[in-house]
Enzyme design. Structure first.
Site, PDB file in Angstrom:
ATOM      1  N   ASP A 152       4.642  34.533   4.639  1.00  0.00           N
ATOM      2  CA  ASP A 152       6.037  34.469   5.096  1.00  0.00           C
ATOM      3  C   ASP A 152       6.688  35.856   5.126  1.00  0.00           C
ATOM      4  OD1 ASP A 152       8.305  33.138   5.953  1.00  0.00           O
ATOM      5  OD2 ASP A 152       8.217  31.620   4.385  1.00  0.00           O
ATOM      6  N   ASP A 207      12.771  28.466  11.820  1.00  0.00           N
ATOM      7  CA  ASP A 207      12.308  27.158  11.335  1.00  0.00           C
ATOM      8  C   ASP A 207      12.766  25.994  12.217  1.00  0.00           C
ATOM      9  OD1 ASP A 207      11.278  28.633   9.311  1.00  0.00           O
ATOM     10  OD2 ASP A 207      12.404  27.657   7.708  1.00  0.00           O
TER      11      ASP A 207
END
Ligand code: GLA
Length: 411
Positions: A152, A207
């Site tokens: 990430d 997201d």
């Protein structure tokens, strides 16, 4: 002389670091888009080893493993502290037997295990990141028999992704265990332009949220729904291919959208050759959800060996027309209705004669006649010899596989 050599070496070293010319990635991973499950979309930080073991059990008993879903992936929040030497440990309360024991459990079921870290100081949920510990973490994952790393991009102020991701790729490679490398930098620095030799996939957007069209939800205009993600990902098709995929984020199928929207979402991820990483609670899913995510003929569109992301041919009112080249001269043909009303759509096949400069393949509805199979109801719908009129329901799809007829086939 010594000073000259020292200076020369430090300049050479700096040049290597600043251009980030590092080694290589494992070359036989994700030759088709990876398939599996990840804990984040449904469980967020609320994970522990019992949950993950029961998910692995359900992967087998529900038929998902047979359908091709192999990876069971931990997302954020599995971490404990770093030990006195800087090695990462698992949260002792959530994972009392450690990650290696969990990996053994998952491997015994014929599945693979994925883990999550972050290129920055902390993960997005505030757990220890890998910055400054890349080689240690890669060694630890290899020692635990991990098969997949999602990496990430939180807490990365002053970190350059074009260096941070190759650094972890090299750490994984040096650790010697083939670990699929899933880059999650949200498309901020256009990884599709530079990461084909770095990752096995890269996120192309922020997201996903469990909503079909975020523009419909007042006040949520900044969230990304299925439609917003498709619009961003569509333009990037030329960058995807075997071993390096555009990743429009994990699936939300089974997490609350109506069945038509789930079907459209899943279909479009297949048309875009996206990684199929489930995000629902597969232990308690209903039959309708299972039928979507286990439809083998739809999965085959995603997993086609050519590995070519589908192309959006046109947008006509609320209907998008998509084509995806497949092996053996086959094509997937998909109509996506993003509107709130059902649409009657005439398919004049000759309109879709196409020379695809990404794949070098072409359709030829003049020279070739294709049989048409509807992949959601399994019905044969005749051939492309004549016009076809279909109803594309609101927020839904019609998906066909077109197969060229051989000379002697009669229809
Ligand atoms: C980021 C990622 C998500 C998820 C969370 C975990 O937002 O994009 O997919 O991994 O972090 O904190």
């Amino acid at each position: 002389m010594i000073r000259f050599v020292k200076n020369f070496l430090s300049i050479a070293f700096a040049a290597i670091i600043s251009t980030c010319v590092y080694g290589q990635k494992f070359d036989s991973l994700a030759l088709t888009p990876q398939m599996g499950w990840n804990s984040w979309n449904k469980f967020a930080c609320d994970i522990n080893e019992d949950l993950i073991k029961s998910i692995a059990d359900a992967m087998v008993s529900s038929g998902l493993k047979d359908a091709g879903y192999i990876y069971v992936n931990l997302d954020d929040c599995w971490h404990g502290k770093r030990d006195s030497l800087g090695f990462i440990t698992a949260d002792p309360v959530r994972f009392p037997h450690g990650i290696k024991a969990l990996a053994d459990y998952i491997h015994k079921k014929g599945l693979k295990i994925g883990i999550y870290s972050d290129a920055g100081r902390k993960t997005c949920a505030g757990r220890p990141g890998s910055l400054g510990h890349e080689y240690q973490d890669a060694l630890t994952y290899a020692k635990w028999n991990i098969d997949y790393l999602k990496y990430d991009w939180c807490y990365t102020k002053d970190v350059n992704p074009r260096c941070a991701y190759p650094l972890m790729r090299d750490a994984l490679y040096s650790a010697g265990r083939p670990i699929l490398f899933s880059m999650c930098e949200w498309g901020s620095d256009k990884p599709w332009e530079w990461a084909a030799d770095v990752g096995n996939s890269w996120r192309t957007t922020g997201d996903i949220s469990c909503v079909f069209d975020a523009a419909d939800n007042k006040g949520n205009y900044k969230r990304l729904g299925v439609v917003q993600i498709i619009n961003k990902n569509a333009a990037l098709r030329k960058f995807a291919g075997p071993g390096h995929w555009n990743d429009p984020d994990m699936l939300e199928v089974g997490n609350g959208m109506p069945i038509n929207e789930d079907r459209a979402h899943f279909t479009m991820w297949c048309m875009m050759a996206a990684p199929l990483i489930l995000g629902n609670d597969i232990r308690s899913m209903n039959e309708a959800t299972r039928e979507i995510i286990e439809n083998k003929s739809v999965i085959a569109i995603d997993q086609d060996k050519l590995g070519i992301q589908g192309l959006r041919f046109e947008i006509k009112d609320s209907v998008q027309v998509w084509l995806k080249p497949l092996e053996n001269g086959n094509w997937a043909f998909c109509l996506l209705n993003t509107g709130k009303r059902d649409k009657t759509f005439d398919i004049f096949w000759q309109k879709y004669n196409l020379e695809d400069n990404v794949s070098g393949l072409s359709t030829s509805f003049y020279k070739e006649i294709y049989s048409i199979t509807n992949l959601w109801n399994g019905k044969n719908c005749g051939t492309t010899a004549k016009k076809c009129t279909v109803i594309v329901p609101a927020h839904d799809v019609v998906l066909y596989r077109l197969v060229p007829l051989k000379k002697n086939d009669c229809f």
